[in-house]
Design an enzyme around this catalytic site. Structure first.
Site, PDB file in Angstrom:
ATOM      1  N   ASP A   1      -8.810  91.426 -94.946  1.00  0.00           N
ATOM      2  CA  ASP A   1      -7.754  91.160 -96.166  1.00  0.00           C
ATOM      3  C   ASP A   1      -7.363  92.278 -97.401  1.00  0.00           C
ATOM      4  OD1 ASP A   1      -8.449  89.135 -94.941  1.00  0.00           O
ATOM      5  OD2 ASP A   1     -10.064  88.082 -96.899  1.00  0.00           O
TER       6      ASP A   1
ATOM      7  N   HIS B   1     -10.233  83.583 -85.360  1.00  0.00           N
ATOM      8  CA  HIS B   1     -11.347  84.605 -86.024  1.00  0.00           C
ATOM      9  C   HIS B   1     -11.513  85.588 -84.894  1.00  0.00           C
ATOM     10  CE1 HIS B   1     -13.061  81.748 -88.133  1.00  0.00           C
ATOM     11  NE2 HIS B   1     -13.464  82.350 -88.561  1.00  0.00           N
TER      12      HIS B   1
ATOM     13  N   SER C   1     -19.687  90.037-102.916  1.00  0.00           N
ATOM     14  CA  SER C   1     -20.921  90.638-102.094  1.00  0.00           C
ATOM     15  C   SER C   1     -20.857  92.470-103.284  1.00  0.00           C
ATOM     16  CB  SER C   1     -20.942  91.655-100.704  1.00  0.00           C
ATOM     17  OG  SER C   1     -20.082  90.840-100.265  1.00  0.00           O
TER      18      SER C   1
ATOM     19  N   CYS D   1     -25.766  83.780 -98.502  1.00  0.00           N
ATOM     20  CA  CYS D   1     -26.868  83.596 -99.757  1.00  0.00           C
ATOM     21  C   CYS D   1     -26.730  83.361-100.590  1.00  0.00           C
ATOM     22  CB  CYS D   1     -27.879  85.720 -99.180  1.00  0.00           C
ATOM     23  SG  CYS D   1     -29.339  85.090 -99.600  1.00  0.00           S
TER      24      CYS D   1
ATOM     25  N   GLU E   1      -2.740  82.294 -94.342  1.00  0.00           N
ATOM     26  CA  GLU E   1      -2.815  81.108 -95.244  1.00  0.00           C
ATOM     27  C   GLU E   1      -3.008  80.754 -96.450  1.00  0.00           C
ATOM     28  OE1 GLU E   1      -7.309  81.786 -93.966  1.00  0.00           O
ATOM     29  OE2 GLU E   1      -7.846  82.828 -95.641  1.00  0.00           O
TER      30      GLU E   1
ATOM     31  N   GLY F   1     -17.271  92.335 -99.175  1.00  0.00           N
ATOM     32  CA  GLY F   1     -16.158  92.607-100.300  1.00  0.00           C
ATOM     33  C   GLY F   1     -16.254  92.160-101.180  1.00  0.00           C
TER      34      GLY F   1
HETATM   35  P1  ADP Z   1     -17.431  88.694 -99.812  1.00  0.00           P
HETATM   36  O1  ADP Z   1     -18.241  89.440 -99.967  1.00  0.00           O
HETATM   37  O2  ADP Z   1     -16.217  89.016 -98.454  1.00  0.00           O
HETATM   38  O3  ADP Z   1     -16.416  88.284-101.079  1.00  0.00           O
HETATM   39  P2  ADP Z   1     -19.536  85.607-100.816  1.00  0.00           P
HETATM   40  O4  ADP Z   1     -18.271  85.756-101.702  1.00  0.00           O
HETATM   41  O5  ADP Z   1     -19.397  84.796 -99.864  1.00  0.00           O
HETATM   42  O6  ADP Z   1     -18.091  86.842 -99.922  1.00  0.00           O
HETATM   43  O7  ADP Z   1     -20.244  86.710-100.805  1.00  0.00           O
HETATM   44  C1  ADP Z   1     -21.072  87.048-100.075  1.00  0.00           C
HETATM   45  C2  ADP Z   1     -22.584  87.449-100.981  1.00  0.00           C
HETATM   46  O8  ADP Z   1     -22.918  87.755-102.026  1.00  0.00           O
HETATM   47  C3  ADP Z   1     -22.523  85.488-100.992  1.00  0.00           C
HETATM   48  O9  ADP Z   1     -23.252  84.806-100.142  1.00  0.00           O
HETATM   49  C4  ADP Z   1     -23.821  86.076-102.087  1.00  0.00           C
HETATM   50  O10 ADP Z   1     -25.480  86.456-101.455  1.00  0.00           O
HETATM   51  C5  ADP Z   1     -23.459  87.310-103.022  1.00  0.00           C
HETATM   52  N1  ADP Z   1     -22.896  87.266-104.468  1.00  0.00           N
HETATM   53  C6  ADP Z   1     -21.542  86.716-104.249  1.00  0.00           C
HETATM   54  N2  ADP Z   1     -20.511  86.314-105.378  1.00  0.00           N
HETATM   55  C7  ADP Z   1     -21.818  86.871-105.915  1.00  0.00           C
HETATM   56  C8  ADP Z   1     -22.587  86.618-107.635  1.00  0.00           C
HETATM   57  N3  ADP Z   1     -21.134  86.155-109.006  1.00  0.00           N
HETATM   58  N4  ADP Z   1     -23.860  86.743-108.148  1.00  0.00           N
HETATM   59  C9  ADP Z   1     -25.070  87.045-107.359  1.00  0.00           C
HETATM   60  N5  ADP Z   1     -24.968  87.691-105.759  1.00  0.00           N
HETATM   61  C10 ADP Z   1     -22.747  87.251-105.103  1.00  0.00           C
END
Ligand code: ADP
Length: 364
Positions: A152, A285, A107, A75, A251, A104
């Protein structure tokens, strides 16, 4: 009556549904109203039908279902203040004052940022008449609790993340399946597994399947001519009578100059230097999918319960907790500290400080 919302965000992981089920059911037994936010942070930003009140039956059967039934999404709007302002408005308007996020490090970073900004967001919503003064006073604190859902196992300050064990099991089954055909034809297989910058899945799969050679980001081969070294190991195993060769490559695997090590390159080496009939299998996947293993159901359930307890015990001054597991015990650890350590690991890898990277990954 406390209103708690739960969401899943980032890459999906088996066990996320079990988290939602545990939060919903334990929350209900504790007298709370539980809402599911569909589609990760997008559901918070958009609100409306993406915010749904859950009852006991809403999560029936979810323990055994892989992925996340309330959806997850990347998002972009939540990364902007405007997006988070809308998210705050939706929470207040729906009377929700606590949020449990399973995702992760991205998020969880977003979650902590949101909580730290909360006072400013509320002030702005009130001054622009998007919420009333009473609402601003009532919802002046947002409680957030983080759960780590990631195949992971790449988060610091917890031994294991929700989904990692299931994924590892899937990988082992796939490597075993490939091994039978390798044995039949006396072939070599190079198998690429997920893990982003973390080699946990590759390393554990290598141990559990008796692979000949494993490449992980944390400890790149140190020899200048590591290709010859790999070939000598494989050749030695062949001379001992082994009819199959399995090389597992994460990877994110790199050499000591930080160049990626790719499966196709390894295949060429094994083919050209050793004359082995070599195939590449990229598991992709399938590693994320399917029903969660026992351990992830247990981990998700006990951590989901702990998350609700952490919400109910939170004070304004407690730092946002991340629910983890250390030495088989469920823990609460300051979220931002864990995220910071996780980023330091990635940094240590990129500055070639590999020993330090392994130390940081497991600070206990
Ligand atoms: P993961 O949680 O698996 O590491 P992402 O890094 O893609 O996956 O983060 C998922 C979502 O969390 C993003 O699409 C965004 O909506 C939100 N998010 C990630 N990093 C930030 C940030 N620094 N500030 C605000 N929202 C964030």
């Amino acid at each position: 009556r406390q209103k708690i919302a739960v969401l899943t965000s980032g890459g999906d992981a088996p066990g996320m549904n079990a988290v939602v089920r545990a939060v919903v059911r334990y929350g209900i037994t504790k007298g709370c109203d539980i809402f599911a936010v569909y589609e990760g942070y997008q559901g918070l930003v958009d609100g409306g039908s993406l915010l749904r009140k859950m009852d006991w039956k809403s999560v029936r059967g979810w323990l055994a279902v892989g992925g996340t039934s309330i959806g997850t999404a990347r998002c972009m709007p939540f990364k902007t203040r405007e997006g988070r302002l809308k998210a705050a408005e939706n929470l207040v308007v729906n009377g929700i004052d606590a949020l449990i996020v399973c995702g992760g490090d991205g998020s969880l970073t977003g979650a902590d940022l949101f909580r730290n900004e909360w006072a400013g967001l509320i002030e702005e919503l009130e001054s622009t008449n998007r919420i009333t003064r009473e609402q601003a006073e009532k919802y002046n604190v947002l409680t957030i609790v983080g759960l780590v859902g990631s195949i992971d196992n790449d988060m610091s300050s917890t031994d294991i993340t929700i989904g990692a064990v299931t994924s590892l099991h899937r990988i082992c089954e796939a490597v075993d399946a490939v091994s039978t055909t390798a044995l039949s034809h006396s072939r070599a297989f190079v198998i690429e597994v997920m893990g982003r910058h973390c080699g946990w899945l590759a390393l554990m799969a290598g141990i559990a399947t008796g692979a000949d050679f494993v490449f992980i980001p944390e400890k790149p081969p140190q020899q200048d001519d590591w290709e010859s070294f790999m070939c000598s190991v494989v050749e030695r195993h062949r001379h001992l009578g082994k009819r199959k060769t399995v090389v597992i490559v994460a990877e994110g695997a790199i050499d000591k100059d930080l160049n990626p090590i790719k499966a196709e390159y390894l295949k060429d080496i094994l083919t050209n230097r050793l004359g082995l009939d070599t195939r590449v299998t990229i598991l992709g996947h399938t590693q994320r999918g399917g029903s969660p293993a026992f351990f992830d159901r247990l981990l998700a359930t006990t951590q989901g319960i702990e998350a609700v307890d952490a919400v109910l015990e939170a004070t304004k001054d407690t730092p946002t907790p991340m629910i983890g597991m250390t030495d088989n015990r469920i823990t609460r650890f300051p979220l931002m500290k864990a995220v910071k350590l996780t980023h330091e690991v990635a940094e240590a890898i990129s500055v070639k400080n590999f020993g330090r990277a392994m130390e940081l990954r497991d600070p206990q």
